[in-house]
Structures are given as C-alpha cells and as structure tokens.
Write a protein that holds these residues in place. Structure first.
Motif, short mmCIF file in Angstrom:
data_model
loop_
_atom_site.label_atom_id
_atom_site.label_comp_id
_atom_site.label_asym_id
_atom_site.label_seq_id
_atom_site.Cartn_x
_atom_site.Cartn_y
_atom_site.Cartn_z
N THR A 243 5.59 6.16 -38.04
CA THR A 243 6.68 5.39 -37.46
C THR A 243 7.10 4.36 -38.49
O THR A 243 6.26 3.70 -39.10
CB THR A 243 6.27 4.70 -36.14
N GLU B 163 12.13 4.88 -36.66
CA GLU B 163 12.17 6.31 -36.98
C GLU B 163 10.78 6.92 -36.87
O GLU B 163 9.78 6.28 -37.18
CB GLU B 163 12.73 6.49 -38.39
N TYR C 48 13.34 11.48 -36.39
CA TYR C 48 14.03 11.09 -35.16
C TYR C 48 14.25 9.58 -35.22
O TYR C 48 13.30 8.83 -35.48
CB TYR C 48 13.21 11.47 -33.93
N GLY D 271 4.28 18.25 -30.42
CA GLY D 271 5.12 17.13 -30.84
C GLY D 271 4.37 15.83 -30.72
O GLY D 271 3.14 15.80 -30.75
N TYR E 33 6.20 8.95 -28.44
CA TYR E 33 6.70 7.82 -29.23
C TYR E 33 6.98 6.67 -28.26
O TYR E 33 7.89 6.75 -27.44
CB TYR E 33 7.95 8.26 -29.97
N ARG F 162 9.09 8.34 -25.27
CA ARG F 162 9.78 9.60 -25.51
C ARG F 162 8.84 10.64 -26.08
O ARG F 162 7.95 10.33 -26.87
CB ARG F 162 10.96 9.38 -26.47
N VAL G 288 8.88 13.60 -28.57
CA VAL G 288 9.72 14.01 -29.68
C VAL G 288 9.12 15.24 -30.34
O VAL G 288 7.92 15.27 -30.66
CB VAL G 288 9.86 12.88 -30.71
N SER G 289 9.95 16.24 -30.57
CA SER G 289 9.51 17.46 -31.25
C SER G 289 10.64 17.98 -32.12
O SER G 289 11.78 18.09 -31.65
CB SER G 289 9.09 18.53 -30.23
N GLU H 273 13.88 15.94 -32.20
CA GLU H 273 14.65 15.76 -30.97
C GLU H 273 13.78 15.14 -29.88
O GLU H 273 12.58 15.42 -29.80
CB GLU H 273 15.20 17.09 -30.46
N ALA H 274 14.41 14.31 -29.04
CA ALA H 274 13.71 13.75 -27.88
C ALA H 274 13.87 14.71 -26.71
O ALA H 274 14.96 14.86 -26.16
CB ALA H 274 14.28 12.38 -27.53
N SER I 158 12.60 11.56 -22.04
CA SER I 158 12.78 10.12 -22.25
C SER I 158 12.48 9.36 -20.96
O SER I 158 12.92 9.77 -19.87
CB SER I 158 14.20 9.80 -22.70
#
Length: 383
Positions: free
Chosen positions: A207, A219, A234, A250, A253, A260, A262-263, A266-267, A270
C-alpha cells in the motif's frame, strides 16, 4: 484366595513391565529411524521445542496459569508458536503456558512492533532502524537500516520483507530469505510505502500514498518477487490506507473510510464506513473484524465481521468500551472491562465474565487466551 489374588497381581505387574519395555523399545527405534531418515531437517530448535512439551504438560494447565513479567504500561502482547510474547521499549520475553521465560532479549526501541510467522518472530522499531529475528529460543539475526522502517511482513517459509527507503528513493522494499540474505529489492522515487505483505507464493502487495494535484492518492500494488514491473494497481483518492491482507484470490484493503476486496486492479466488493466511525480493525486468516463507533450519546459500538472477500457475515451491537480485539481462525475475541466475548463468523455469541484489570489479549491457540495486564497474564481456557 489371598495367594491366588497375589499371584494374579504379580502376573499383571510383570505384563505391565513387559509392555512398558516394549513400548520404550519401539519409541527408541522410532526416534533412531527418524534421526536417520530426516537428519537434514532436524535442528537444535526442533529438538528443544519437542522436549519443551513432551512429558511436562499438554495444552493449557487445568484451572489456567499465571505469567508474571516486569510491569510496564507500554507492553505489547502477541503469540508465537503458542507462547506469549511480551515486548516493550527495553526488550522482549517469550513465555510458555506454565509461565517460564524461554527467551529474553534486551534492546532499545521507541515503537516496537512484532510480526509472527510460522518460522520466525520479528520485532522491529516502527519509524526507527532496528530489526531483530527470533525463533522459539534465541535471537537469530539483527539488522540496523540506514532509513526508517515503515512495515515488515513474514511468510510461512521464513522469508520476510522490509519497507524502508534509500538514497534518492522514497520507497525501498527489500525481501530476505530464511537465511537473512537479500533476494529482491523494489524501489520507487514517487511513492511512499505504508504497508507490505509478503505472501506464501511469489506475490507481494504494497500500500502506497502520494500527493497528486493537492489530493492524497492511496494505491494497492501487486508485485512478483524478482520482477520490477507492477502486476496490477488499484487507486483511491482521499482515503488513508490502514491495513491490507491477502488471499489467493486478491487482497482486503482497509482505509479510514472503507473496506474493499481488490483483485487484478479492480474493487470487486466495497463497504463504506461513516466518516470517523472506525474505532478498531483486525485482519485475520479467515476474517476481518471492524469495530465502529456509532457516534451517539454514550458508548455505542457495532462489531462487524467480514470474510476475506469483503462479504459481511455477522454483526453485533453493544454498549461497552473495547479494550482489545483479536481474531483467531473464524472467530473474533473481544475484551471489555469485565467481559470476554467470542463471536463466530456466523454470528454465534458467547459471553465470559472476568475479573481483573486486563488491557489486552493474546490468542495462544484453539480455545486458549492470555488475559494481559501491565504486570501479569492469566491463561484462560475457553469452553
């Protein structure tokens, strides 16, 4: 009749002794065979760890036990291989469940943090320079970094990553093998790394934050150890990264206002939290647990459980201040002033009343919790 009973008793004693010697003989042959077949895998730590438990006790002592340590309001507690780790500014100690200190070490850290893996326990100075690697019985490696340490992650094999910096670079993430040798280094001149996760595969997740056009940009980066190119990314604007946890599908986050899944950049899921409502959050191997302040008069909290793909599985409202929150397997363990709560992923709830000035908990294993105060810990078996 007495003679017959005595003779029968003598025969039973002889049989018992025979079975005992046969069992001991089989055990000796088994151990010798293991030494021959697995001599390359046998280490001093393995032997000492075996002796630590064989013949002394199994699991948690009946009625629990008490672990005493030097009083310090800044103590940080954790678990490593079922033992209690107590870390503070001046050093660390590792205690077995009988209260014996199996390892002690002295150091000077401003903000000590521990990362526990299957093979190593790592203690480092967050925002400082010192990092120390332990097994169950000794300090194995120490390193001082030129730039401050921002995050450390250790995987099951004993490989670990360190997020720091380097001359002319805001970020330098260094990966070491289990022999403490550097195997990979990733650098960035634009991004600042806030967290790193080294997986049990070749993947690594970071991150990062940066300022762009006056906005804070957070990010998530996916990397492959050994390759400089970013696999996926992401981005989120105006959300501060807090934590990240990985699965083979994934990553989860967590920011100050959302969770979220994320993989591939893409989220896929959420969950948004009201501003300034996030009180505590813990990422576990199977669950993420979030405690939200309902921002009403008095103490009003909501505990929410999510699986590792961001799906909410259970929630619970209560009106008590949270002392500590931990996750083990598919359960959340919650400590308040005079209660210990156990919440499973499907919403089942168990309440244990406790007495004592406890401020933290450490999960030592299945159904075993250490209730920690500034100077002592009580080992509690959960039914």
């Amino acid at each position: 009749m007495a003679d017959k009973a005595e003779a029968k008793s003598g025969k039973l004693i002889k049989k018992y002794r025979l079975y005992k010697f046969v069992t001991l003989g089989v055990l000796v042959l088994f151990l010798l065979g293991g030494l021959v077949l697995f001599q390359k895998d046998i280490t001093l730590e393995n032997l000492r760890y075996l002796v630590k438990y064989v013949g002394f006790y199994s699991g948690t002592p009946e009625g629990g036990s008490t672990i005493l340590y030097d009083a310090d309001t800044e103590n940080v507690y954790g678990s490593f291989r079922g033992d209690l780790a107590v870390v503070n500014h001046g050093g660390m100690s590792l205690y077995d469940r009988m209260g014996t200190a199996v390892l002690t070490d002295s150091f000077n850290m401003t903000n000590p943090v521990m990362e526990s893996g299957d093979k190593f326990l790592i203690v480092y100075d967050l925002g400082g320079h010192n990092l120390r690697v332990y097994n169950s019985f000794s300090l194995l490696h120490e390193e001082n970094f030129e730039y401050t340490i921002q995050s450390v992650s250790v995987n099951a094999a004993g490989y670990y990553s360190v997020a720091t910096a380097q001359r002319s670079y805001h970020a330098a993430v260094v990966v070491y093998n289990d022999d403490f040798k550097e195997v990979f280094r990733w650098l960035s001149a634009e991004k600042f790394v806030t967290d790193c996760v080294l997986t049990d595969t070749e993947a690594m997740y970071l991150t990062t934050i940066r300022v762009e056009g006056g906005d804070l940009v957070g990010e998530v980066l996916e990397l492959k150890v050994g390759r400089d190119e970013v696999v996926s990314s992401y981005e989120l604007t105006d959300e501060m990264p807090i934590d990240i946890a990985w699965t083979r599908k994934g990553v989860l986050y967590l920011t100050d206002t959302s969770l979220r899944f994320v993989s591939g950049g893409e989220a896929l899921k959420s969950n948004v939290f009201p501003t300034r409502s996030l009180d505590k959050a813990v990422m576990g191997d199977s669950l993420c647990v979030v405690a939200q302040n309902e921002l009403s008069v008095g103490v009003s909290m909501k505990l929410r459980l999510f699986d590792r793909e961001g799906n909410e599985t259970a929630s619970r409202d209560f009106s008590a201040q949270i002392q500590d929150l931990e996750v083990y397997d598919e359960e959340a363990i919650l400590l308040t002033y005079n209660h210990l709560y156990r919440l499973t992923s499907d919403g089942n709830w168990t309440d244990y009343q406790i007495s004592g000035d406890y401020s933290a908990i450490a999960i030592l294993g299945q159904n075993t919790v250490a209730l920690c105060s500034d100077s002592r810990a009580e080992i509690m078996a959960l039914s």
